[in-house]
Design an enzyme around this catalytic site. Sequence first.
Site, PDB file in Angstrom:
ATOM      1  N   SER A 177      -2.287  11.910  -8.570  1.00 31.00           N
ATOM      2  CA  SER A 177      -3.420  12.796  -8.371  1.00 31.00           C
ATOM      3  C   SER A 177      -3.057  14.144  -8.980  1.00 31.00           C
ATOM      4  CB  SER A 177      -3.759  12.917  -6.878  1.00 31.00           C
ATOM      5  OG  SER A 177      -4.862  13.778  -6.672  1.00 31.00           O
ATOM      6  N   TYR A 191     -12.727  17.287 -12.816  1.00 33.57           N
ATOM      7  CA  TYR A 191     -11.335  16.836 -12.758  1.00 33.57           C
ATOM      8  C   TYR A 191     -10.874  16.779 -11.305  1.00 33.57           C
ATOM      9  CZ  TYR A 191      -6.250  16.924 -13.317  1.00 33.57           C
ATOM     10  OH  TYR A 191      -4.903  16.645 -13.233  1.00 33.57           O
ATOM     11  N   LYS A 195      -9.665  13.423  -9.186  1.00 33.72           N
ATOM     12  CA  LYS A 195      -8.330  13.361  -8.592  1.00 33.72           C
ATOM     13  C   LYS A 195      -8.399  13.317  -7.063  1.00 33.72           C
ATOM     14  CE  LYS A 195      -5.683  13.345 -12.249  1.00 33.72           C
ATOM     15  NZ  LYS A 195      -4.844  12.157 -12.570  1.00 33.72           N
TER      16      LYS A 195
END
Length: 338
Positions: A177, A191, A195
Amino acid sequence: MELCCILEYLLVPVAIGILIAVVNFFTTKERDLNGKHVLITGGSSGIGLSVAHDVARRGASVTLVARNVANLEKALEEVRSTASRAGAGGKVQTFSADISGNQEQIVSLVKDAESSQGPIYMLVNCAGFARAMKFEDISPQLAKQLIDVNFTGSVIITQEVVRSMKQQQEGIIVFTSSLGGLLGVYGFTLYSAAKGALVKLAEALCQEVKPYNITVTVCYPPDTDTPGFEEENKTKPIETKLISESAGLFKADEVASKLVKDALRGSFCSTVGMEGFMLTTLCAGMWPIANFAAEFAAFLAQILLTWLFRIISLFILWSFDRIVRQEHQKRLASKKSE
């Protein structure tokens, strides 16, 4: 007198807990990778390549998966050299593939990898990339790519590998992650979303695979000196750059070494640096404790330090907001002067 008794009542179990944590840290054994098969996505560079070197030194047979053929060929020779210098007998092979592509390609890849090097014992999902820009500037194509590479690709290959691991009744799954998966930062909207989704996937999957002696680890790298980070810097808004600069930069080998050790010890969480420690402590919430012996120290930190870290976080968030406000005011002033 009463105050002394209260302090004694509080400090004695804390001291005992710290002692237990120290003992557990040194006595919890890492699982042996010698002769085991480790598959790494995003294995041709960055953290993935550093993980490959680490597990190769431990005697594992390594499968590297990435898109760039030239980078894969270079990585293949480097990891083979590492295994040779370490006197390890593990084999190294590569597959060029886009893991965010169609499922049939991934199914075939896993089948071929296991045919030549045996069942996959450890899967390390390192494939991913970041593009920092304002939310409204992200094109639909880039938005899809960010989700596909950073999340969907890990889902597809992990599904296929889990089927094999359940048959073997053992295995290790690692998701890479980011600290951005725990804290949304200016410029990293999609993003961070991708994650963060990996974290929730890992939490649920951990419960599903535990009866099969399969452990799940999530790695939360801070900013790491990799080719991907260099590319990421090209599009960063000034606000993102100023916020990121406060956290420092780590080497890929540091992150990879901690990732492998934590995964082999069965820890659910892996990170490096003070920022990583603080964020994972603050955000632990209902995270599973896959191996209490290995994670007791982290559990103790969550009990004792969460209140303090929450106070510190308010000042950090205030500094981030201050940066955003200042840059916004500069742009407004610039427009007025034109």
